[in-house]
Design a protein around this motif. Sequence first.
Motif, mmCIF file in Angstrom:
data_model
loop_
_atom_site.group_PDB
_atom_site.id
_atom_site.type_symbol
_atom_site.label_atom_id
_atom_site.label_comp_id
_atom_site.label_asym_id
_atom_site.label_seq_id
_atom_site.Cartn_x
_atom_site.Cartn_y
_atom_site.Cartn_z
ATOM 1 N N ARG A 29 -10.012 1.118 -2.695
ATOM 2 C CA ARG A 29 -9.482 1.159 -1.387
ATOM 3 C C ARG A 29 -10.055 2.967 -1.045
ATOM 4 O O ARG A 29 -10.360 3.082 0.294
ATOM 5 C CB ARG A 29 -7.947 1.134 -1.291
ATOM 6 N N ASP A 30 -9.760 3.510 -2.159
ATOM 7 C CA ASP A 30 -10.164 5.331 -1.413
ATOM 8 C C ASP A 30 -11.543 5.409 -1.314
ATOM 9 O O ASP A 30 -11.979 6.050 -0.539
ATOM 10 C CB ASP A 30 -9.582 6.119 -2.912
ATOM 11 N N ASP A 31 -12.409 4.697 -2.072
ATOM 12 C CA ASP A 31 -13.925 4.890 -1.778
ATOM 13 C C ASP A 31 -14.197 4.168 -0.342
ATOM 14 O O ASP A 31 -15.001 4.847 0.285
ATOM 15 C CB ASP A 31 -14.612 4.154 -2.846
ATOM 16 N N SER A 57 -5.275 2.098 5.516
ATOM 17 C CA SER A 57 -5.393 2.013 4.251
ATOM 18 C C SER A 57 -4.969 0.790 3.705
ATOM 19 O O SER A 57 -5.312 0.186 2.832
ATOM 20 C CB SER A 57 -4.468 3.111 3.782
ATOM 21 N N LEU A 86 -13.523 13.629 5.080
ATOM 22 C CA LEU A 86 -14.694 13.165 5.485
ATOM 23 C C LEU A 86 -14.954 13.192 7.076
ATOM 24 O O LEU A 86 -16.107 13.794 7.384
ATOM 25 C CB LEU A 86 -15.113 11.950 4.874
ATOM 26 N N LEU A 87 -13.660 12.788 7.725
ATOM 27 C CA LEU A 87 -14.060 12.945 9.110
ATOM 28 C C LEU A 87 -14.294 14.358 9.611
ATOM 29 O O LEU A 87 -15.073 14.575 10.254
ATOM 30 C CB LEU A 87 -12.702 12.330 9.704
ATOM 31 N N ASP A 90 0.690 -1.314 0.034
ATOM 32 C CA ASP A 90 -0.011 -0.082 -0.153
ATOM 33 C C ASP A 90 0.782 1.295 0.112
ATOM 34 O O ASP A 90 0.538 2.190 -0.660
ATOM 35 C CB ASP A 90 -0.860 0.106 1.299
ATOM 36 N N LEU A 129 -8.394 12.359 1.529
ATOM 37 C CA LEU A 129 -9.915 11.619 1.543
ATOM 38 C C LEU A 129 -10.465 11.185 2.835
ATOM 39 O O LEU A 129 -11.870 11.534 3.248
ATOM 40 C CB LEU A 129 -9.838 10.566 0.583
ATOM 41 N N GLY A 130 -9.575 10.538 3.721
ATOM 42 C CA GLY A 130 -10.156 10.099 4.988
ATOM 43 C C GLY A 130 -10.335 11.351 5.961
ATOM 44 O O GLY A 130 -11.524 11.362 6.424
ATOM 45 N N LEU A 150 -12.091 3.700 2.203
ATOM 46 C CA LEU A 150 -11.687 4.906 3.291
ATOM 47 C C LEU A 150 -12.483 5.986 3.403
ATOM 48 O O LEU A 150 -12.509 6.394 4.542
ATOM 49 C CB LEU A 150 -10.209 5.197 2.785
ATOM 50 N N GLN A 151 -12.942 6.421 2.384
ATOM 51 C CA GLN A 151 -14.087 7.728 2.691
ATOM 52 C C GLN A 151 -15.028 7.198 3.521
ATOM 53 O O GLN A 151 -15.396 7.894 4.562
ATOM 54 C CB GLN A 151 -14.566 8.050 1.337
ATOM 55 N N ALA A 174 -13.900 6.604 7.029
ATOM 56 C CA ALA A 174 -13.829 7.684 7.634
ATOM 57 C C ALA A 174 -14.933 8.498 8.204
ATOM 58 O O ALA A 174 -15.192 8.920 9.586
ATOM 59 C CB ALA A 174 -12.941 8.948 6.966
#
Lengths: 333, 173
Positions: free
Chosen positions: B33-35, B20, A101-102, A56, A97-98, B37-38, B41
């Motif tokens: 993965r990105d979707d 991740s 949204l948080l 990753d 992205l994380g 993770l959104q 979160a």
Amino acid sequence: MSEPTSRNHDHGRIEEAMHRVLDGDATLEEQQRVSAHIAADPDAARDFARMAMLHDALGHELGAAAAHAAAPMEGTARPAAPRLRVAVARWATAAVLGLSLLIAGLVLTHGPDSYALDEVARVVAAERAARGASYRIEARGEAPRTDRAKPSLDGATLHVGEAGRFVLERTDDRGAAVLSGSDGTLSWSIHGRGPVRISHDPQRFRGALPGQQHDLPFVDPLEGFSQLAAVYDLHVIEPPAEPTGSNWVGRTLVGTRKATVGRGPKRISIEYDPASASIVRMHFSQLPQQGGGPESVTLTRLPDGPRPAEYFLHQSHHEPGRRVVSEDKVPQP
Amino acid sequence: MDASTRHAMAQWTLALPAVSAYVHALVGNAADRDDVLQDTALAVMESYARFDPTRPFLPWTLAIARARAADHVRRRRRSPMALSPAAAEALACAFEQVADQDRAALQHLRECLDRLDARSRQACELRYRAGLAPPQIAQQLGLQPNTVSKVLQRAREQLRTCIEQHAAREAHA
């Protein structure tokens, strides 16, 4: 084969299978073997976890380097600005992205964000000064297409210019180029070696543009960013104020669609250079999928500078003498 | 920004490399993965008020990520996840044990990438920068797919050795 050699051989095969699972290349039998091994052996699970973290991290390291190489270059017509630090932007995409949204969720209850509106204005000004941009499009979650001639949006390139100019470049399943565009006056479409279709209706060939069917308030930021605040609850994500070990330095506008707005992506994020306010990437997710459209779309800015006005003329994309067919219902002067 | 929000951000940022990687292992590609993770979160944010701060953050977050990944795969009607539910659970425990040490070691990834031989570096560039799958890399390089798989495996093993050596040197410095 002696027992220790046999064990080493099995261990080697399991390791190979683990790598193939990570690469999405494993057979069903290999997936089942790896699953059973991880579930039964904590050491194997830890080995796989370490492999997965490296795998990753490589994606973020090399993918982040590519994405931020597409940020505005110094010496162009855009306002001069320091580049985002590639070496420290490994987690930019996922962290943005994380975190976005948080934090967007945590602050949504606190009402409209005037800082976000100011940042939208900065982004609009920066894009206006740039006078155009090119993006690589990734579309995910498209329904399987029954019409092989209708190309996917995934892998397409979008060039936008001033005053409604655009060119969308796609490829159909047979490898033929499918182009649609507008020079600001005339819309046009070219499929492979077929005739050039033209129209004075500016909307005629825009249907394929990401978001066009979804009331997205913008494809080109100059066109619709001013509508963002009406459609989305917007907030700005900054890097954490306290050192946390993360090297993320970007800034992102994140938006959640207001309940009263009909169609469009439920979530948007616009990643941009905090100094120059130039867009690096836009991500729209949870798009309505009527007609088999994608579930999410990402537009990543390419390092190309703005295209000249002539690029948006259909004549720039085919040989002289190609048959031209007007689709105007009423003859135009 | 209040203290609770700052704390949540700090914890999420520290956990993110492990979350991740875990999600990536479950769903098999960076785009999904990105979707996920959104979604993760957002779910973490929505549940944070109920999180017991005396408990570790990462296991709680990984459980949410696992559920979101399963939802995502189901929603997309894709092939099931490559790992079984039991394996996914065991993997989450493993991540709890290795995440901190690995996050520190991976700081050396860039310098270790620069030390890869040309063939390994090229394979990594095609795999991770261009996003090609091993069969596509094989086609591009004129190799057998199995050879590409082995090149990638060897590259990752070399990188692992390199980053651990750097981390060990740092620990003893």
